[in-house]
Design a protein around this motif. Structure first.
Motif, short mmCIF file in Angstrom:
data_model
loop_
_atom_site.label_atom_id
_atom_site.label_comp_id
_atom_site.label_asym_id
_atom_site.label_seq_id
_atom_site.Cartn_x
_atom_site.Cartn_y
_atom_site.Cartn_z
N LEU A 52 5.15 46.81 14.48
CA LEU A 52 5.63 47.35 13.22
C LEU A 52 5.08 46.54 12.05
O LEU A 52 5.05 45.31 12.11
CB LEU A 52 7.15 47.31 13.16
N ASP A 53 4.67 47.24 10.99
CA ASP A 53 4.34 46.50 9.78
C ASP A 53 5.66 46.14 9.09
O ASP A 53 6.73 46.56 9.52
CB ASP A 53 3.38 47.28 8.87
N SER A 54 5.59 45.36 8.03
CA SER A 54 6.81 44.86 7.41
C SER A 54 7.68 45.99 6.86
O SER A 54 8.91 45.92 6.93
CB SER A 54 6.49 43.85 6.31
N VAL A 55 7.07 47.04 6.34
CA VAL A 55 7.84 48.17 5.80
C VAL A 55 8.58 48.89 6.93
O VAL A 55 9.78 49.19 6.81
CB VAL A 55 6.93 49.14 5.02
N ASP A 56 7.89 49.16 8.03
CA ASP A 56 8.53 49.83 9.17
C ASP A 56 9.64 48.96 9.76
O ASP A 56 10.68 49.46 10.15
CB ASP A 56 7.51 50.16 10.26
N TYR A 57 9.40 47.66 9.80
CA TYR A 57 10.41 46.74 10.35
C TYR A 57 11.69 46.79 9.51
O TYR A 57 12.80 46.91 10.06
CB TYR A 57 9.83 45.32 10.39
N LEU A 58 11.54 46.73 8.21
CA LEU A 58 12.71 46.80 7.33
C LEU A 58 13.38 48.17 7.40
O LEU A 58 14.61 48.27 7.39
CB LEU A 58 12.32 46.46 5.89
N GLU A 59 12.57 49.21 7.51
CA GLU A 59 13.12 50.55 7.65
C GLU A 59 13.93 50.68 8.94
O GLU A 59 15.00 51.28 8.97
CB GLU A 59 12.00 51.59 7.63
N MET A 60 13.42 50.08 10.02
CA MET A 60 14.14 50.10 11.29
C MET A 60 15.50 49.41 11.14
O MET A 60 16.52 49.92 11.60
CB MET A 60 13.32 49.40 12.38
N ILE A 61 15.52 48.27 10.48
CA ILE A 61 16.78 47.55 10.26
C ILE A 61 17.73 48.41 9.43
O ILE A 61 18.92 48.51 9.74
CB ILE A 61 16.53 46.19 9.59
N LEU A 62 17.22 49.06 8.40
CA LEU A 62 18.06 49.93 7.57
C LEU A 62 18.64 51.08 8.39
O LEU A 62 19.81 51.43 8.22
CB LEU A 62 17.27 50.48 6.39
N ARG A 63 17.85 51.65 9.25
CA ARG A 63 18.35 52.74 10.10
C ARG A 63 19.44 52.24 11.05
O ARG A 63 20.43 52.94 11.28
CB ARG A 63 17.21 53.38 10.88
N ILE A 64 19.27 51.05 11.57
CA ILE A 64 20.29 50.46 12.43
C ILE A 64 21.56 50.19 11.63
O ILE A 64 22.67 50.46 12.09
CB ILE A 64 19.76 49.19 13.13
N GLU A 65 21.39 49.65 10.43
CA GLU A 65 22.54 49.41 9.55
C GLU A 65 23.32 50.70 9.31
O GLU A 65 24.55 50.72 9.40
CB GLU A 65 22.10 48.84 8.20
N GLU A 124 26.05 45.67 7.69
CA GLU A 124 25.06 45.02 6.84
C GLU A 124 24.44 43.90 7.66
O GLU A 124 25.16 43.05 8.18
CB GLU A 124 25.69 44.46 5.57
N ILE A 125 23.13 43.95 7.78
CA ILE A 125 22.43 43.00 8.64
C ILE A 125 21.46 42.18 7.80
O ILE A 125 20.61 42.75 7.10
CB ILE A 125 21.67 43.74 9.76
N GLU A 126 21.57 40.88 7.89
CA GLU A 126 20.62 39.99 7.24
C GLU A 126 19.33 40.00 8.06
O GLU A 126 19.38 39.87 9.28
CB GLU A 126 21.17 38.56 7.17
N VAL A 127 18.22 40.15 7.39
CA VAL A 127 16.93 40.21 8.08
C VAL A 127 16.72 38.95 8.92
O VAL A 127 16.28 39.02 10.07
CB VAL A 127 15.76 40.42 7.09
N ALA A 128 17.05 37.79 8.35
CA ALA A 128 16.86 36.53 9.08
C ALA A 128 17.69 36.49 10.36
O ALA A 128 17.23 35.97 11.39
CB ALA A 128 17.22 35.35 8.18
N GLU A 129 18.89 37.06 10.33
CA GLU A 129 19.72 37.13 11.53
C GLU A 129 19.09 38.05 12.57
O GLU A 129 19.02 37.72 13.74
CB GLU A 129 21.10 37.71 11.18
N PHE A 130 18.63 39.21 12.11
CA PHE A 130 18.06 40.19 13.01
C PHE A 130 16.77 39.68 13.64
O PHE A 130 16.47 39.98 14.79
CB PHE A 130 17.80 41.51 12.27
N GLU A 131 16.01 38.90 12.91
CA GLU A 131 14.73 38.39 13.41
C GLU A 131 14.89 37.50 14.63
O GLU A 131 13.93 37.28 15.35
CB GLU A 131 13.97 37.65 12.31
#
Length: 79
Positions: free
Chosen positions: A35-48, A54-61
């Motif tokens: 995943l590129d960075s945009v897709d990665y963040l979009e994936m997290i948003l969809r999971i949220e 609410e998921i912190e990116v650093a936690e999810f990583e």
């Protein structure tokens, strides 16, 4: 929500990001999704959105595999 229910929802989200026929059967290493960075963040948003969290990116990583994502969400949803 059960672990199996979480897994079904997360697999559905991950499946939408598969490239080149990557199978989402069994455990999946998230890096293999390429995943590129945009897709990665979009994936997290969809999971949220799906899990109303609410998921912190650093936690999810810290999650490197599908199983780790499921455990991460299971812990959050049980709290």
């Amino acid at each position: 929500m059960t672990r199996n229910e979480i897994e079904v929802h997360v697999r559905d989200i991950l499946a939408s990001y598969t490239k080149g026929g990557l199978s989402v059967e069994g455990d999946v290493v998230l890096a293999e999704l390429e995943l590129d960075s945009v897709d990665y963040l979009e994936m997290i948003l969809r999971i949220e959105e799906k899990f109303d969290q609410e998921i912190e990116v650093a936690e999810f990583e810290r999650c490197k595999t599908l199983s780790e994502v499921i455990d991460f969400l299971g812990t959050r949803l049980a709290a």
